[in-house]
Scaffold this motif. Structure first.
Motif, PDB file in Angstrom:
ATOM      1  N   GLN A  38      41.338  28.544  45.026  1.00  0.00           N
ATOM      2  CA  GLN A  38      42.131  29.586  45.922  1.00  0.00           C
ATOM      3  C   GLN A  38      40.965  29.689  47.191  1.00  0.00           C
ATOM      4  O   GLN A  38      41.430  29.691  48.155  1.00  0.00           O
ATOM      5  CB  GLN A  38      42.379  30.833  45.386  1.00  0.00           C
ATOM      6  CG  GLN A  38      43.398  30.997  44.378  1.00  0.00           C
ATOM      7  CD  GLN A  38      43.684  32.290  43.892  1.00  0.00           C
ATOM      8  OE1 GLN A  38      43.102  33.501  44.196  1.00  0.00           O
ATOM      9  NE2 GLN A  38      44.619  32.451  42.755  1.00  0.00           N
ATOM     10  N   LEU A  39      39.935  29.733  46.950  1.00  0.00           N
ATOM     11  CA  LEU A  39      38.733  29.668  47.761  1.00  0.00           C
ATOM     12  C   LEU A  39      38.914  28.485  48.688  1.00  0.00           C
ATOM     13  O   LEU A  39      38.636  28.383  50.043  1.00  0.00           O
ATOM     14  CB  LEU A  39      37.419  30.038  47.256  1.00  0.00           C
ATOM     15  CG  LEU A  39      37.221  31.421  46.593  1.00  0.00           C
ATOM     16  CD1 LEU A  39      36.012  31.719  46.030  1.00  0.00           C
ATOM     17  CD2 LEU A  39      37.617  32.600  47.621  1.00  0.00           C
ATOM     18  N   VAL A  40      38.879  27.530  47.958  1.00  0.00           N
ATOM     19  CA  VAL A  40      38.997  26.009  48.610  1.00  0.00           C
ATOM     20  C   VAL A  40      40.096  26.037  49.648  1.00  0.00           C
ATOM     21  O   VAL A  40      39.864  25.443  50.980  1.00  0.00           O
ATOM     22  CB  VAL A  40      38.553  24.711  47.713  1.00  0.00           C
ATOM     23  CG1 VAL A  40      38.899  23.611  48.417  1.00  0.00           C
ATOM     24  CG2 VAL A  40      37.373  24.958  47.067  1.00  0.00           C
ATOM     25  N   ARG A  41      41.185  26.513  49.310  1.00  0.00           N
ATOM     26  CA  ARG A  41      42.371  26.586  49.972  1.00  0.00           C
ATOM     27  C   ARG A  41      42.458  27.517  51.138  1.00  0.00           C
ATOM     28  O   ARG A  41      43.236  27.342  52.014  1.00  0.00           O
ATOM     29  CB  ARG A  41      43.548  26.617  49.145  1.00  0.00           C
ATOM     30  CG  ARG A  41      43.789  25.569  48.249  1.00  0.00           C
ATOM     31  CD  ARG A  41      44.996  25.764  47.301  1.00  0.00           C
ATOM     32  NE  ARG A  41      45.253  24.815  46.033  1.00  0.00           N
ATOM     33  CZ  ARG A  41      45.732  25.079  44.960  1.00  0.00           C
ATOM     34  NH1 ARG A  41      46.274  26.165  44.734  1.00  0.00           N
ATOM     35  NH2 ARG A  41      45.820  24.040  44.003  1.00  0.00           N
ATOM     36  N   GLY A  42      41.380  28.360  50.889  1.00  0.00           N
ATOM     37  CA  GLY A  42      41.265  29.370  52.114  1.00  0.00           C
ATOM     38  C   GLY A  42      42.270  30.519  51.944  1.00  0.00           C
ATOM     39  O   GLY A  42      42.324  31.430  52.904  1.00  0.00           O
ATOM     40  N   LYS A  43      42.965  30.480  50.717  1.00  0.00           N
ATOM     41  CA  LYS A  43      43.982  31.676  50.602  1.00  0.00           C
ATOM     42  C   LYS A  43      43.897  32.079  49.301  1.00  0.00           C
ATOM     43  O   LYS A  43      43.861  31.489  48.156  1.00  0.00           O
ATOM     44  CB  LYS A  43      45.464  31.116  50.836  1.00  0.00           C
ATOM     45  CG  LYS A  43      45.620  30.597  52.096  1.00  0.00           C
ATOM     46  CD  LYS A  43      47.060  30.056  52.247  1.00  0.00           C
ATOM     47  CE  LYS A  43      47.253  29.511  53.811  1.00  0.00           C
ATOM     48  NZ  LYS A  43      48.580  28.931  53.813  1.00  0.00           N
ATOM     49  N   VAL A  44      43.583  33.558  49.058  1.00  0.00           N
ATOM     50  CA  VAL A  44      43.164  33.872  47.753  1.00  0.00           C
ATOM     51  C   VAL A  44      44.585  34.923  47.353  1.00  0.00           C
ATOM     52  O   VAL A  44      44.780  35.743  48.206  1.00  0.00           O
ATOM     53  CB  VAL A  44      42.069  35.150  47.573  1.00  0.00           C
ATOM     54  CG1 VAL A  44      41.994  35.853  46.269  1.00  0.00           C
ATOM     55  CG2 VAL A  44      40.916  34.076  47.948  1.00  0.00           C
ATOM     56  N   ALA A  45      45.027  34.631  46.181  1.00  0.00           N
ATOM     57  CA  ALA A  45      46.463  35.445  45.848  1.00  0.00           C
ATOM     58  C   ALA A  45      46.079  36.976  45.732  1.00  0.00           C
ATOM     59  O   ALA A  45      44.820  37.287  45.254  1.00  0.00           O
ATOM     60  CB  ALA A  45      46.786  34.786  44.622  1.00  0.00           C
ATOM     61  N   GLU A  46      47.166  37.696  46.172  1.00  0.00           N
ATOM     62  CA  GLU A  46      46.886  39.359  45.870  1.00  0.00           C
ATOM     63  C   GLU A  46      46.630  39.589  44.516  1.00  0.00           C
ATOM     64  O   GLU A  46      45.912  40.568  44.132  1.00  0.00           O
ATOM     65  CB  GLU A  46      48.208  39.947  46.532  1.00  0.00           C
ATOM     66  CG  GLU A  46      48.454  39.809  47.967  1.00  0.00           C
ATOM     67  CD  GLU A  46      49.400  38.423  48.373  1.00  0.00           C
ATOM     68  OE1 GLU A  46      49.697  38.376  49.536  1.00  0.00           O
ATOM     69  OE2 GLU A  46      49.543  37.636  47.726  1.00  0.00           O
ATOM     70  N   THR A  47      47.422  38.848  43.570  1.00  0.00           N
ATOM     71  CA  THR A  47      47.186  39.214  42.081  1.00  0.00           C
ATOM     72  C   THR A  47      45.720  39.025  41.601  1.00  0.00           C
ATOM     73  O   THR A  47      45.301  39.608  40.967  1.00  0.00           O
ATOM     74  CB  THR A  47      48.067  38.249  41.240  1.00  0.00           C
ATOM     75  OG1 THR A  47      47.678  36.864  41.784  1.00  0.00           O
ATOM     76  CG2 THR A  47      49.586  38.617  41.409  1.00  0.00           C
ATOM     77  N   THR A  48      44.968  38.158  42.311  1.00  0.00           N
ATOM     78  CA  THR A  48      43.608  37.827  41.984  1.00  0.00           C
ATOM     79  C   THR A  48      42.877  38.928  42.715  1.00  0.00           C
ATOM     80  O   THR A  48      41.817  39.488  41.791  1.00  0.00           O
ATOM     81  CB  THR A  48      42.947  36.732  42.753  1.00  0.00           C
ATOM     82  OG1 THR A  48      43.748  35.468  42.269  1.00  0.00           O
ATOM     83  CG2 THR A  48      41.249  36.548  42.699  1.00  0.00           C
ATOM     84  N   LEU A  49      43.061  39.800  43.695  1.00  0.00           N
ATOM     85  CA  LEU A  49      42.470  41.036  44.028  1.00  0.00           C
ATOM     86  C   LEU A  49      42.684  41.997  43.268  1.00  0.00           C
ATOM     87  O   LEU A  49      41.697  42.739  42.725  1.00  0.00           O
ATOM     88  CB  LEU A  49      42.725  41.249  45.620  1.00  0.00           C
ATOM     89  CG  LEU A  49      42.385  42.705  46.289  1.00  0.00           C
ATOM     90  CD1 LEU A  49      40.888  42.302  46.762  1.00  0.00           C
ATOM     91  CD2 LEU A  49      43.241  43.156  47.376  1.00  0.00           C
ATOM     92  N   VAL A  50      44.123  42.022  42.711  1.00  0.00           N
ATOM     93  CA  VAL A  50      44.307  43.278  42.006  1.00  0.00           C
ATOM     94  C   VAL A  50      43.627  43.320  40.531  1.00  0.00           C
ATOM     95  O   VAL A  50      43.093  44.300  40.052  1.00  0.00           O
ATOM     96  CB  VAL A  50      45.930  43.381  41.525  1.00  0.00           C
ATOM     97  CG1 VAL A  50      46.182  44.261  40.478  1.00  0.00           C
ATOM     98  CG2 VAL A  50      46.472  43.620  43.036  1.00  0.00           C
ATOM     99  N   SER A  51      43.478  41.936  40.025  1.00  0.00           N
ATOM    100  CA  SER A  51      42.961  41.863  38.767  1.00  0.00           C
ATOM    101  C   SER A  51      41.327  42.122  39.069  1.00  0.00           C
ATOM    102  O   SER A  51      40.940  42.711  38.147  1.00  0.00           O
ATOM    103  CB  SER A  51      42.996  40.470  38.124  1.00  0.00           C
ATOM    104  OG  SER A  51      44.490  40.266  38.033  1.00  0.00           O
ATOM    105  N   ILE A  52      40.739  41.783  39.847  1.00  0.00           N
ATOM    106  CA  ILE A  52      39.383  41.937  40.266  1.00  0.00           C
ATOM    107  C   ILE A  52      39.193  43.490  40.432  1.00  0.00           C
ATOM    108  O   ILE A  52      38.201  44.231  39.832  1.00  0.00           O
ATOM    109  CB  ILE A  52      38.717  41.242  41.254  1.00  0.00           C
ATOM    110  CG1 ILE A  52      38.742  39.721  40.792  1.00  0.00           C
ATOM    111  CG2 ILE A  52      37.243  41.730  41.545  1.00  0.00           C
ATOM    112  CD1 ILE A  52      38.348  38.710  41.784  1.00  0.00           C
ATOM    113  N   SER A  53      39.928  44.303  41.292  1.00  0.00           N
ATOM    114  CA  SER A  53      40.012  45.621  41.256  1.00  0.00           C
ATOM    115  C   SER A  53      39.938  46.483  40.152  1.00  0.00           C
ATOM    116  O   SER A  53      39.218  47.160  39.805  1.00  0.00           O
ATOM    117  CB  SER A  53      40.849  46.139  42.523  1.00  0.00           C
ATOM    118  OG  SER A  53      40.818  45.383  43.363  1.00  0.00           O
TER     119      SER A  53
END
Length: 253
Positions: A38-53
């Motif tokens: 996701q970082l390489v593609r330059g776009k991080v999914a919202e689900t990733t943010l939610v899981s980390i939060s």
């Protein structure tokens, strides 16, 4: 809309400056390869943010609102409408409520004059989202033109929007856009799509149950009937597709 990778990395450094990426992935349940891609593609999914939060014991809704893409989440604190709350009640729970009310009504004549009506135990509702939560939510807030307004505002073709509803999924960006065009709070669509929970959305405990209890017997029966009709259509479609598949395999020998 996925989150910009640079903004996400700045956010991650701010909320967990002393935590390694490996530890973040381990505690949040995200694969390191998934985050790296996701970082390489330059776009991080919202689900990733939610899981980390969640892993960091931070509010997913507030953290999502800290990004420019979703900044408007911070300014819209309107609670869900009763119709939205009821839309997040599973069909089986609605049917159970119909039966429970019927049983209670049938038992009342058997009570002695002046006797107290016993309080019926209320079964706990299944957690949102459910099998048709997205379509039900949109139907609950649709004034008849909502789908057209969302398509015009987002550029998403109506058939693509409908396809997401049929598949019971809705991207966070479209969920927010739908709520905006309907003039309702932004949390309903995010809960219906399964991005955040009722508690994370700030819904009061028992809100769905209270909305269900507020329905009259006629309203409850009508709603349950509509849900059953929709379920019947879906099952018949699945049966037809299964029959067609079996026929193809038979012809192939």
């Amino acid at each position: 809309m996925p989150l910009p990778a640079k903004a996400f990395q700045h956010w991650l450094h701010d909320v967990a400056p002393a935590t390694s990426t490996a530890d973040i992935c381990r505690t949040s349940g995200i694969k390191r390869t998934t985050l790296a891609q996701q970082l390489v593609r330059g776009k991080v999914a919202e689900t990733t943010l939610v899981s980390i939060s969640r892993a960091l014991q931070r509010s997913p809704l507030q953290e999502l609102a800290s990004f420019e893409n979703y900044a408007e989440l911070a300014g819209n604190t309107r609670p869900p409408t009763p119709a939205e709350l009821v839309s997040q009640i599973a069909t089986m729970d609605l049917l159970r409520a119909v039966i429970d009310r019927s049983d209670s009504a049938a038992a009342l004549p058997e009570l002695s004059p002046g006797a107290d009506v016993p309080a019926a135990a209320t079964p706990e509702l299944s957690p949102a989202p459910h099998a048709t939560s997205v379509r039900n939510w949109v139907d609950a807030i649709d004034d008849g033109e909502l789908r057209h307004r969302v398509s015009a505002a987002t550029g998403v073709a109506p058939q693509n929007y409908s396809a997401q509803l049929t598949a019971n999924r809705l991207s966070p960006e479209l969920a927010v856009a739908t709520a905006r065009e309907a003039g309702v709070g932004f949390t309903g669509g995010l809960v219906a799509a399964g991005l955040i929970t009722e508690a994370e959305a700030g819904w009061p405990p028992g809100a769905r149950q209270r909305a269900l209890d507020a329905l009259s017997d006629g309203e409850l029966a009508a709603l349950a009937g509509e849900r059953l009709q929709t379920l019947g259509k879906a099952l018949r479609r699945q049966e037809h597709e299964q029959a067609q598949t079996e026929k193809i395999w038979e012809n192939l020998g």
